[in-house]
Design a protein around this motif. Sequence first.
Motif, short mmCIF file in Angstrom:
data_model
loop_
_atom_site.label_atom_id
_atom_site.label_comp_id
_atom_site.label_asym_id
_atom_site.label_seq_id
_atom_site.Cartn_x
_atom_site.Cartn_y
_atom_site.Cartn_z
N PHE A 31 58.41 59.54 46.49
CA PHE A 31 58.82 60.63 45.79
C PHE A 31 58.50 60.44 44.30
CE2 PHE A 31 61.66 60.22 49.22
CZ PHE A 31 61.69 61.60 49.88
N LEU A 32 58.93 61.33 43.46
CA LEU A 32 58.55 61.05 41.96
C LEU A 32 59.69 60.09 41.48
CD1 LEU A 32 60.21 64.47 40.26
CD2 LEU A 32 60.86 63.43 42.32
N LYS A 33 59.26 59.54 40.38
CA LYS A 33 60.16 58.48 39.68
C LYS A 33 60.13 57.26 40.65
CE LYS A 33 61.58 61.20 36.50
NZ LYS A 33 61.25 60.99 34.78
N SER A 34 59.05 57.15 41.39
CA SER A 34 58.96 55.90 42.32
C SER A 34 60.04 55.61 43.16
CB SER A 34 58.85 54.52 41.41
OG SER A 34 57.52 54.90 40.56
N LEU A 35 60.60 56.72 43.44
CA LEU A 35 61.53 57.00 44.76
C LEU A 35 61.17 56.72 46.01
CD1 LEU A 35 64.29 59.20 43.26
CD2 LEU A 35 64.67 56.79 43.29
N TYR A 36 61.51 55.96 47.07
CA TYR A 36 60.74 55.98 48.40
C TYR A 36 61.69 55.87 49.45
CZ TYR A 36 61.68 50.80 48.15
OH TYR A 36 62.41 49.49 47.99
N LEU A 37 61.37 56.26 50.69
CA LEU A 37 62.14 56.26 51.84
C LEU A 37 61.13 55.80 53.06
CD1 LEU A 37 64.44 56.96 53.44
CD2 LEU A 37 63.81 59.10 53.84
N TYR A 38 61.59 54.98 53.77
CA TYR A 38 61.00 54.58 55.00
C TYR A 38 61.85 54.59 56.17
CZ TYR A 38 58.42 51.38 58.31
OH TYR A 38 57.99 51.07 59.37
N ILE A 39 61.32 55.19 57.28
CA ILE A 39 62.10 55.46 58.34
C ILE A 39 61.33 54.96 59.65
CG2 ILE A 39 63.10 57.02 60.00
CD1 ILE A 39 63.69 58.71 57.73
N GLN A 40 61.98 54.20 60.61
CA GLN A 40 60.99 53.64 61.74
C GLN A 40 62.06 53.85 63.05
OE1 GLN A 40 58.94 49.66 61.27
NE2 GLN A 40 60.32 49.05 63.08
N TYR A 41 61.39 54.23 64.10
CA TYR A 41 61.91 54.59 65.41
C TYR A 41 61.04 53.66 66.27
CZ TYR A 41 62.69 56.65 69.90
OH TYR A 41 62.69 56.92 71.22
N ASN A 42 61.94 53.01 67.31
CA ASN A 42 61.39 52.16 68.25
C ASN A 42 62.29 52.46 69.77
OD1 ASN A 42 61.41 49.80 70.30
ND2 ASN A 42 60.44 48.35 68.70
N HIS A 43 61.40 52.74 70.62
CA HIS A 43 61.79 53.09 72.04
C HIS A 43 61.11 51.85 72.84
CE1 HIS A 43 62.41 54.53 76.13
NE2 HIS A 43 61.25 54.32 76.16
N THR A 44 61.96 51.05 73.49
CA THR A 44 61.43 49.99 74.73
C THR A 44 62.14 50.50 75.79
OG1 THR A 44 61.56 48.48 72.67
CG2 THR A 44 61.60 47.65 75.03
N SER A 45 61.25 50.59 77.10
CA SER A 45 61.62 50.87 78.34
C SER A 45 62.49 49.78 78.79
CB SER A 45 60.44 51.30 78.95
OG SER A 45 59.64 50.13 79.43
N LYS A 46 62.85 50.04 80.08
CA LYS A 46 63.84 48.83 80.66
C LYS A 46 62.86 47.79 80.92
CE LYS A 46 63.34 50.54 85.40
NZ LYS A 46 63.92 51.30 86.66
#
Length: 682
Positions: free
Chosen positions: A591-606
Amino acid sequence: MSQFKKNIFFFIFCLLCSTMPAVAQVDTSFDVPAREIVVVGYSLQKSPASVDTIQPMLHQPSFTLVSGLNTLPGVRMEERSPGSYRLSIRGSLLRSPFGVRNIKIYIDDYFPLTDAGGNTYLNALDPSGIRSIEIWRGPYGSLYGANTGGVVRIRTYEPQDTNNVKVSVDGGSYGLFHQTLRIQRKVKKHFFTLNQGYQQSDGYRDQSALKRQYYQASYHINYHKALQLKALAFYSDLYYQTPGGLTLQEYQSNPRAARPAAGSMPGAVQQNTYVQNKMIYGGIAHEARLAKHWRHVISIFGTQNNFVNPAIATYEIRKEATYGTRTYIETSRAKSYKCIWNWNLGLEWQKTHSDISNYRNNAGNKDTLQMQTDLNARQYFLFTQFSSTILNRLIVEAGLSLNNYRYTYLSASIDQAQKTHQFKVQLLPRIALTYKIREQLFWRASISKGYSSPTVAEIRPNDNLVHEDLQPEYGWNYETGLRFQNKRLQADAAVFYYELKHAIVSRSDVSGVQYFVNSGGTKQPGLETKLSYQLIKKRAQGIVRALELKNSFTWYVFSFKNYTMNVADYSGNRVTGVPRTTVVSSMYIEFLKSLYLYIQYNHTSKIPLNDANTAYASAYHLLQAKAGWNIQMKKNTLNVYIGADNLLNEQYSLGNDLNAFGGRYYNAAALRNFYAGVAYQF
């Protein structure tokens, strides 16, 4: 004639008879810019290998490698408790008493972290000392010797002109504290990097505390326009407790508990189970341009490990010393764009001496001596490599290595004479090519042989026996893939088929002591894809300054082949410890002003937990996030951030004990947890 000379003649004879000379390290420059993605002389896009390079702490937590490495297809990293890593490439978790098997790991191109006995103490490293990691999926024995899963190359520094100091502090749930310091200096032609890290944690489970002190130094000098010297040293003092596996009922009722007492067998807390490893490593490398088209590289390295492991039934002490060398000579020609070629010839040699003593564990104190073994593992391999780029469209690689592995042992506690076990000499060829279909689209294909002899930890596990009958595993890997890249989109897809013979699998007895046996083999077809798209390229205007989406997908249909154990027939069963499907997706927003957001999703089967496929770990969904603010202050940078792991509060086991006696498969991972930190660079 000595066996060594016979092997040399055999190797040369095979080279003369072969029309496929081998892969080469084509990079003719001394230094690779820090952000340029180059793997063994080619851009990643053109490489004939299934290879990725990442900066694992770029958006992920700075105190663990797990979430960063798990973003790559075909790569799975587990952590049974803080500090207890397991790393696999293409399913090699099938055999992993100490965390890393079937994989060769190198530091800064020259220095093997994997010792002559096959052990790799990856958890000795602090993540703060790692700048980037290259992962090569699939066997690459023609260049790096025996491996069946792949190769990892860790870069600890990148020479830069800037002088800077960086300090960081993290704190979080379950008593987490992580502090790092990096000092980088360039004085004329001398480049120094010093890293220090300290980490501690109480752990989510009982008996799962961690402490690690880490010191690392790198030195680099171009002391002549054609001569270069590099040196690396680190010291690691790692201590982590081992809570032990739980049964399904124990895992569901109280996942935070350590392994309880059962009958006459005491529990993990009562026995004060832990691992402590003090490791010192050093190496020096020299590169010389002997003439316009010739280059020589040589490195020497050594390490000392003092390893202590009080377990439920035994108190093990290992004193290990390793020394070795790696060298090659290389020539290249580039007469015109019609044909550019490179060829090299080299040798890597290592020897590891292990003094292994097992005592009865008396509440965390060593008691009566049960077994003492002196074991020497020696391995060397000769390799030759050839690479050619034709008409700036076709890249052809061919490689061949000759591998010799031997161990000798003496069981001093039973007054046994020294014995020698020599494995059959192995030739490991590899043929690969890349074809440029169009400017942004490349097709690749390869055929390679993988081979992995039993490690010292498998030949001499803590059951106090030397398993001479344990055989190496080997097999042929066939794969093909496509890569596409433009200014916004990067896409990669690969399919492979790997048939492994004599695959080594783990067993454990009633006290949790692990040992290993050969299965009939495995059939391993798989699909791996990776996608990265810059939805908004970095810009100077707007609320959102950059937006990047990434996804990796892994689909494995691995099964046992011709595998019987006593009266049980496991042929056709799924390979133990390997999930069929893994999906990892992420989004980075600046974002502006060097703000940041990181989101990660992990699905692992049985995940199947035993060879009989009668027990499975449930599938899970993980969500993590990190938000921060990069504050620029003239030439200095302050980064303030907060993060969360397992936001969906899933109960899952990250690091299962495969084929565990009594169904003690489960090592519960932490529920929803948080961290915060600050990093300052000046």
